[in-house]
Design an enzyme around this catalytic site. Structure first.
Site, PDB file in Angstrom:
ATOM      1  CD  GLU A  29      -2.808   1.029   2.478  1.00 47.52           C
ATOM      2  OE1 GLU A  29      -3.557   1.996   2.707  1.00 47.52           O
ATOM      3  OE2 GLU A  29      -2.741   0.008   3.201  1.00 47.52           O
ATOM      4  CB  SER A  52      -6.804  -5.842   0.540  1.00 47.21           C
ATOM      5  OG  SER A  52      -7.118  -7.175   0.852  1.00 47.21           O
ATOM      6  CB  ALA A  77       3.471  -5.220  12.140  1.00 48.71           C
ATOM      7  CG  ASP A  78       0.062  -3.712  15.924  1.00 47.88           C
ATOM      8  OD1 ASP A  78       0.771  -4.726  16.000  1.00 47.88           O
ATOM      9  OD2 ASP A  78       0.185  -2.739  16.670  1.00 47.88           O
ATOM     10  N   PRO A  82      -4.355  -9.781   9.465  1.00 47.99           N
ATOM     11  CG  PRO A  82      -6.226  -8.602   8.678  1.00 47.99           C
ATOM     12  CD  PRO A  82      -4.918  -8.415   9.403  1.00 47.99           C
ATOM     13  CG  HIS A 119       0.018  -6.426  19.554  1.00 49.92           C
ATOM     14  ND1 HIS A 119      -0.325  -6.683  20.863  1.00 49.92           N
ATOM     15  CD2 HIS A 119      -1.130  -6.066  18.928  1.00 49.92           C
ATOM     16  CE1 HIS A 119      -1.616  -6.484  21.021  1.00 49.92           C
ATOM     17  NE2 HIS A 119      -2.131  -6.114  19.869  1.00 49.92           N
TER      18      HIS A 119
END
Length: 305
Positions: A29, A52, A77-78, A82, A119
């Site tokens: 992206e 996406s 990264a969070d 998906p 995270h």
């Protein structure tokens, strides 16, 4: 030597890879903006995608199987969680499921620590067999790890913590590809081993400097590769110092610090002269806070008694 930043060093690594191998392309992206390389290499090799992550990671896996060398960028990264399905059930397993007939020479660059959740993404993915997970903590590694990762026949997850991006320093003009299999000792010492990686390495080095002023010589190990772990280098250091403090980006339960502590306890228990100490991220009202140098110093001083 020249002055630069971690982020610029990583961008130079991408540019060099594009120049060296025509199979390399970048996908993600808004990568035309983040890399600044669209004008030089064109839209075939700098490919902006819809927002996406699971879709463009899947496309990267397919192109890698087809013989290309994709660099897939997941800028947060969070938000890219998906993609775990694609990474775990496809990229990491295709070599095994095909009996070695297929390889997935894919590099996924993930930036962690960009939102309040922060995270430890590297620690999460280090549970996935079939991946190599690396965490460049220095300018040299930000510059040199990418090419080594692109030469690996298996998927490599390259995790960069956003707090490192503005790190400034000097970089040799002839920076070479970096080893992504072995940890490295960043500072030699004989009193206590401090193990860090990624965003915790600067914290650990600051702590080691303060410990030195107090007469405690710390051996600082930079893991560099989170999966597989270089246990040999860790055990060598502990063999010299007989004490261990692990500084972890993740929280206490189920993290890398637990794995490292358990491995040393299993293999070098009778070498240790003090309990293993762990310093880890803390949950606060505003999110997750990385360990502070003072916490590392306190743990090391407890260890040396």
């Amino acid at each position: 030597m020249r002055k630069t930043t971690y982020q610029r060093a990583a961008r130079e690594a991408i540019r060099e890879a594009l120049l060296l191998d025509e199979r390399v392309f970048v996908m993600g992206e808004d990568v035309s903006s983040s890399t600044g390389l669209l004008g030089e290499f064109g839209p075939d090799r700098i490919r902006d995608t819809p927002p996406s992550a699971s879709s463009f990671v899947a496309a990267g896996i397919g192109s890698a199987v087809g013989g290309m060398r994709p660099i897939v960028e997941v800028s947060a990264a969070d938000a890219g969680l998906p993609t775990l399905d694609q990474i775990l059930t496809n990229a990491a397993t295709l070599r095994h499921m095909s009996g070695g007939q297929l390889t997935v020479p894919l590099v996924i660059r993930m930036v962690s620590g960009r939102n309040w959740l922060a995270h430890d993404i590297g620690g999460w993915y280090a549970h996935v067999p079939g991946l190599r997970v690396v965490a460049p903590a220095t300018l040299e590694d930000a510059r040199g790890m990418l090419w080594t990762a692109l030469e690996d026949p298996d998927p490599v997850l390259l995790v960069e913590h956003s707090s490192l991006h503005d790190t400034r320093g000097e970089l040799p003009e002839d920076t070479r590809p970096t080893d992504i299999e072995r940890a490295i000792v960043r500072r030699a010492g004989s009193d206590v081993t401090l193990v860090g990686y990624g965003a915790t390495l600067p914290v650990t080095l600051i702590a080691a400097e303060e410990l030195g002023q107090r007469g405690v010589a710390a051996d600082v190990v930079d893991l560099r590769c989170l999966l597989p772990l270089d246990e040999h280098t860790i055990l060598e250091s502990v063999g010299r110092t007989r004490r261990l403090v692990v500084v972890d980006e993740g929280r206490r339960g189920g993290g890398l610090s637990a794995e490292i502590a358990a491995g040393v306890a299993e293999r070098a228990f009778y070498t240790l002269e003090a309990p293993i100490e762990r310093v880890y991220a803390k949950r606060t009202d505003t999110g997750t806070r990385l360990p502070a140098p003072a916490e590392v110093v306190e743990a090391a001083l407890r260890s040396v008694g």
